[in-house]
Design a protein around this motif. Sequence first.
Motif, mmCIF file in Angstrom:
data_model
loop_
_atom_site.group_PDB
_atom_site.id
_atom_site.type_symbol
_atom_site.label_atom_id
_atom_site.label_comp_id
_atom_site.label_asym_id
_atom_site.label_seq_id
_atom_site.Cartn_x
_atom_site.Cartn_y
_atom_site.Cartn_z
ATOM 1 N N TRP A 126 -1.674 -9.257 6.329
ATOM 2 C CA TRP A 126 -2.163 -8.375 7.392
ATOM 3 C C TRP A 126 -1.160 -7.265 7.688
ATOM 4 N N SER A 127 -1.674 -6.088 7.992
ATOM 5 C CA SER A 127 -0.844 -4.954 8.403
ATOM 6 C C SER A 127 -1.745 -3.933 9.078
ATOM 7 N N LEU A 128 -1.139 -2.950 9.726
ATOM 8 C CA LEU A 128 -1.915 -1.859 10.318
ATOM 9 C C LEU A 128 -2.443 -0.926 9.242
ATOM 10 N N ALA A 129 -1.688 -0.795 8.171
ATOM 11 C CA ALA A 129 -2.101 -0.016 7.000
ATOM 12 C C ALA A 129 -1.266 -0.511 5.830
ATOM 13 N N GLY A 130 -1.871 -0.612 4.664
ATOM 14 C CA GLY A 130 -1.111 -1.125 3.532
ATOM 15 C C GLY A 130 -1.790 -0.873 2.201
ATOM 16 N N LYS A 131 -0.981 -0.886 1.153
ATOM 17 C CA LYS A 131 -1.470 -0.724 -0.210
ATOM 18 C C LYS A 131 -0.580 -1.527 -1.152
ATOM 19 N N GLU A 132 -1.184 -1.959 -2.246
ATOM 20 C CA GLU A 132 -0.424 -2.618 -3.302
ATOM 21 C C GLU A 132 -0.415 -1.715 -4.526
ATOM 22 N N PHE A 133 0.757 -1.608 -5.166
ATOM 23 C CA PHE A 133 0.916 -0.737 -6.323
ATOM 24 C C PHE A 133 1.610 -1.492 -7.450
ATOM 25 N N LEU A 134 1.488 -0.935 -8.636
ATOM 26 C CA LEU A 134 2.278 -1.362 -9.778
ATOM 27 C C LEU A 134 3.123 -0.182 -10.231
ATOM 28 N N THR A 135 4.350 -0.468 -10.611
ATOM 29 C CA THR A 135 5.207 0.568 -11.175
ATOM 30 C C THR A 135 5.920 -0.010 -12.382
ATOM 31 N N SER A 136 6.189 0.825 -13.354
ATOM 32 C CA SER A 136 6.820 0.366 -14.591
ATOM 33 C C SER A 136 8.325 0.571 -14.526
ATOM 34 N N VAL A 137 9.047 -0.488 -14.878
ATOM 35 C CA VAL A 137 10.500 -0.418 -15.024
ATOM 36 C C VAL A 137 10.795 -0.879 -16.444
ATOM 37 N N GLY A 138 11.112 0.081 -17.290
ATOM 38 C CA GLY A 138 11.230 -0.245 -18.707
ATOM 39 C C GLY A 138 9.857 -0.596 -19.245
ATOM 40 N N GLU A 139 9.739 -1.773 -19.816
ATOM 41 C CA GLU A 139 8.454 -2.211 -20.353
ATOM 42 C C GLU A 139 7.750 -3.196 -19.425
ATOM 43 N N LYS A 140 8.335 -3.459 -18.277
ATOM 44 C CA LYS A 140 7.775 -4.446 -17.355
ATOM 45 C C LYS A 140 7.110 -3.767 -16.164
ATOM 46 N N ASN A 141 5.998 -4.364 -15.711
ATOM 47 C CA ASN A 141 5.343 -3.917 -14.488
ATOM 48 C C ASN A 141 5.908 -4.672 -13.290
ATOM 49 N N VAL A 142 6.138 -3.944 -12.228
ATOM 50 C CA VAL A 142 6.659 -4.527 -10.993
ATOM 51 C C VAL A 142 5.655 -4.257 -9.879
ATOM 52 N N SER A 143 5.372 -5.286 -9.080
ATOM 53 C CA SER A 143 4.436 -5.140 -7.962
ATOM 54 C C SER A 143 5.173 -4.622 -6.732
ATOM 55 N N VAL A 144 4.586 -3.616 -6.084
ATOM 56 C CA VAL A 144 5.169 -3.036 -4.868
ATOM 57 C C VAL A 144 4.110 -3.037 -3.771
ATOM 58 N N ASN A 145 4.377 -3.758 -2.691
ATOM 59 C CA ASN A 145 3.486 -3.776 -1.532
ATOM 60 C C ASN A 145 4.092 -2.940 -0.413
ATOM 61 N N LEU A 146 3.299 -2.056 0.161
ATOM 62 C CA LEU A 146 3.721 -1.254 1.308
ATOM 63 C C LEU A 146 2.868 -1.659 2.504
ATOM 64 N N LEU A 147 3.518 -2.109 3.573
ATOM 65 C CA LEU A 147 2.814 -2.623 4.746
ATOM 66 C C LEU A 147 3.386 -1.967 5.999
ATOM 67 N N VAL A 148 2.534 -1.334 6.783
ATOM 68 C CA VAL A 148 2.967 -0.589 7.966
ATOM 69 C C VAL A 148 2.716 -1.418 9.226
ATOM 70 N N TYR A 149 3.736 -1.459 10.106
ATOM 71 C CA TYR A 149 3.633 -2.217 11.356
ATOM 72 C C TYR A 149 4.110 -1.363 12.526
ATOM 73 N N GLY A 150 3.672 -1.747 13.720
ATOM 74 C CA GLY A 150 3.997 -0.965 14.909
ATOM 75 C C GLY A 150 5.330 -1.302 15.530
ATOM 76 N N ILE A 151 5.803 -2.549 15.340
ATOM 77 C CA ILE A 151 7.076 -2.956 15.929
ATOM 78 C C ILE A 151 7.920 -3.658 14.876
ATOM 79 N N ARG A 152 9.220 -3.706 15.123
ATOM 80 C CA ARG A 152 10.155 -4.313 14.179
ATOM 81 C C ARG A 152 9.835 -5.790 13.941
ATOM 82 N N GLY A 153 9.469 -6.512 14.991
ATOM 83 C CA GLY A 153 9.201 -7.941 14.850
ATOM 84 C C GLY A 153 8.092 -8.247 13.866
#
Length: 449
Positions: A370-397
């Motif tokens: 869960w998040s206020l806004a979020g996306k999941e991405f793949l990015t290539s590092v060398g020949e390997k794919n790495v999963s990157v999740n970006l999740l936006v929240y309103g407070i630090r906690g």
Amino acid sequence: MTGKLIASVAVSALLSSLAWIILQLNHLLGVLLFISAVIVPPLVFRNYYSKRPLRLAPFLIISLILMLLLMPPPVTGPNVEFGLYFATGCWGRKADTWPLGGGELTYSCNKTVAYSTILVSGVAWKSSGVRLPVLGRYVTLYEPREKADNAYSEAAKRVESEGYLGIVENYVSDSDIMRDALFARDGECVYLAETRILGGGLAVISARGPCRGVKGFALRWHDDYLWNASEPPTFVRYRFNWSSNGSVRVGKLDLSDWPGEWVRNTYKAIEIELKGTGYVKLMEGKSGDCRWSLWTRGGESHYVALKGKEILVLSGKTTEVKNSAEKLSPCGLRNGREVRGTTPEEVLNAVIAELNGSLVLKPAGEPALWSLAGKEFLTSVGEKNVSVNLLVYGIRGQCDYARYLLDASDGETTSICLERRGYFVAVAVKGEAKNVQFVLSSIKQPKRT
């Protein structure tokens, strides 16, 4: 002539205050200062007391009373031993302390975190300080920073010499932590932190073992406040008197029995909760003892007003809430100004653009968390794919709790929390340690001071 009696008492009180401070550092010097507090003033004003020897009696009585009144309050806070226990969860030395060296105090033990057993150890040094007379406030005079710095640096060298790769620095968001780092090798992690601890001291903490357990230990200070919340919990937990005015819900909370500061803090807490549940501030205003703000999310709005010790909440469609505020609220929309708050989606897009400057992100779907806004991405590092999740929240906690859920769930995910435009963005990277390190090192983070 009474002025000289008052002046001599003032000098005595000053020396007594200094004596209470020195006594905590050097017992003998402190006692000598106490003696001087009743000897020096009569010597300084000897002409006065030689002519009026009977004034010595009230001087001594008042000086001794002030001496007792100036005594610092007894120590009721924790000591360094408890501080190191609180930081490590260990009491005494019960296991190996590698990669740490020695300190004035050393604790170590095995702990079970996130369904895995890890070894936690800590070394600490006590700071030197004094408690001020009357106030009892603790003032640090010396921090063993050099000892702690050296211990941390030596521990980091030992870890790296064993083939561990430094994945990320500034891993934990805590104002007491001066620096920290996470290392990994073949599914095993080491976390190091140099931190201030309760009781007035510095410590270097280490945790090593399976990565999920080590990360869970490092991120253990979290709670689920506002997690997956759709509306501010205060609206339910507090005794609002709810009614309806057409299609607008009207809530009133009378806090007349509360101190003014508590009432203001409740109003601030509602604003924090509105942000944490995805509402964006549109307008705000202040007039006399009135303050109000208008928040919106997807066409729905909350108007919150504080006048005196009563909080008013209007909820519904934005236009209808505005109209009702003019009619029902004692604050109305007076002195209103547009705020134009940033939305979570705008923050997410800004972070995506920021990362696309150094990485090539390919959309891979919606994140499961869960998040206020979020996306999941793949990015290539060398020949390997790495999963990157970006999740936006309103407070630090919320961001900290999301990181705990992600990092402690498996040994391959490592996350950081970025502050962007007033929001907090969890960046969670899953993959091999060297690839995770490459991705996280490309993200700009402010350095600790």
